[in-house]
Design a protein around this motif. Structure first.
Motif, short mmCIF file in Angstrom:
data_model
loop_
_atom_site.label_atom_id
_atom_site.label_comp_id
_atom_site.label_asym_id
_atom_site.label_seq_id
_atom_site.Cartn_x
_atom_site.Cartn_y
_atom_site.Cartn_z
N GLN A 122 4.04 5.77 -5.62
CA GLN A 122 4.01 5.79 -7.08
C GLN A 122 2.98 6.81 -7.57
OE1 GLN A 122 6.18 3.94 -9.05
NE2 GLN A 122 5.40 5.35 -10.59
N GLU A 123 1.79 6.77 -6.94
CA GLU A 123 0.72 7.72 -7.31
C GLU A 123 1.19 9.15 -7.16
OE1 GLU A 123 -3.23 7.84 -5.17
OE2 GLU A 123 -3.11 5.72 -5.81
N ASP A 124 1.85 9.45 -6.05
CA ASP A 124 2.29 10.82 -5.79
C ASP A 124 3.42 11.23 -6.72
OD1 ASP A 124 0.37 11.04 -3.87
OD2 ASP A 124 1.69 10.46 -2.20
N GLU A 150 2.31 1.82 -3.46
CA GLU A 150 1.29 2.33 -4.40
C GLU A 150 1.10 3.83 -4.22
OE1 GLU A 150 -2.87 0.67 -4.61
OE2 GLU A 150 -1.62 -1.16 -4.79
N GLN A 151 1.06 4.24 -2.95
CA GLN A 151 0.87 5.67 -2.66
C GLN A 151 2.06 6.49 -3.16
OE1 GLN A 151 -1.96 7.08 -0.89
NE2 GLN A 151 -0.99 8.81 -1.94
N ALA A 202 0.84 -1.21 0.00
CA ALA A 202 0.00 0.00 0.00
C ALA A 202 0.87 1.26 0.00
CB ALA A 202 -0.92 -0.01 1.22
N GLY A 203 1.94 1.23 0.78
CA GLY A 203 2.86 2.38 0.85
C GLY A 203 3.50 2.64 -0.51
#
Ligand SMILES: O=C(CO)[C@@H](O)[C@H](O)[C@H](O)[C@H](O)COP(=O)(O)O
Length: 216
Positions: A207-209, A204-205, A201-202
């Motif tokens: 990468q999104e940012d 993914e976050q 989850a960390g």
């Protein structure tokens, strides 16, 4: 602590061996049979790929047969081999004879303190208690490991303990709290233990940012 991959699968060996911290691979007839290839060809191919110890389990039923098989495998490998002997009376003699030749040995399928003591007296370099199978049978693997450690310390043996049949993260938690000389993990369990949903989850976050700003 020594870390081994419990497999004879060449792709799995490659993918972990390239990380550079593997101490070798452990095999037994069950592990070798999964690859459906002539076992000695496979051992030699693993030997060419690996820099680490190759553990091979003898199948002969007399000490003479086991010793002959052990020497054959030691001679076909460039890497150091560890010869695994299932715990039997004949194999205690095999362990002593192979250890005296300066080849490392392992007493496998060890489930009791007397067996652990006799293997050490025979000069075995390692013993392998099967943690998962002890727990499956309603025992306590960690209690058994601690009892063997205590016995070896009290009696002055330097035989090492390798944790085998590791099934889950809790086994690693228990072994790290109490100490262990070596452990061997299947590729499937190694892969499973790399992952953690909070890490995923960390990631993914992050990468999104990053995607939001990378082209600014
Ligand atoms: O004994 C050693 C290493 O000394 C291992 O190769 C050992 O044979 C394996 O860890 C077990 O056969 C795997 O056990 P399990 O998960 O099938 O109960």
């Amino acid at each position: 602590m020594e870390l081994y991959l419990d497999t004879a699968n060449l792709e799995h060996i490659d993918s972990v061996n390239k990380l550079g911290f593997l101490d070798g691979v452990t095999t037994n007839p069950t592990i070798l049979s999964k690859e459906e290839r002539p076992p000695f060809d496979l051992i030699q191919e693993i030997d060419r790929k690996l820099s680490g110890k190759i553990w091979y389990q003898v199948t002969g039923s007399t000490a003479d047969e086991a010793v002959e098989e052990a020497i054959k495998v030691a001679n076909m490998c460039h890497n150091k081999v560890v010869i695994k002997f299932p715990f039997t009376l004949e194999n205690l003699e095999g362990i002593r004879r192979i250890s005296q030749k300066g080849i490392e040995t392992n007493a496998t399928l060890v489930y009791s303190i007397p067996q652990a003591i006799f293997a050490a007296k025979a000069g075995s370099t390692y013993i392998s208690p099967y943690l998962g199978r002890i727990d499956d049978a309603g025992g306590s693997s960690i209690q058994f490991i601690n009892d063997v450690k205590q016995a070896y310390e009290n009696l002055g043996f330097d035989t090492k303990i390798i944790g085998a049949s590791i099934r889950n993260a809790q086994h690693l938690v228990d072994l790290s709290k109490n100490g262990i000389d070596a452990l061997t993990i299947s590729y499937g369990n190694f892969e499973k233990m790399l992952h953690n949903t909070m890490t995923d989850a960390g990631m993914e976050q992050f990468q999104e940012d990053w995607d939001k700003i990378k082209n600014l």
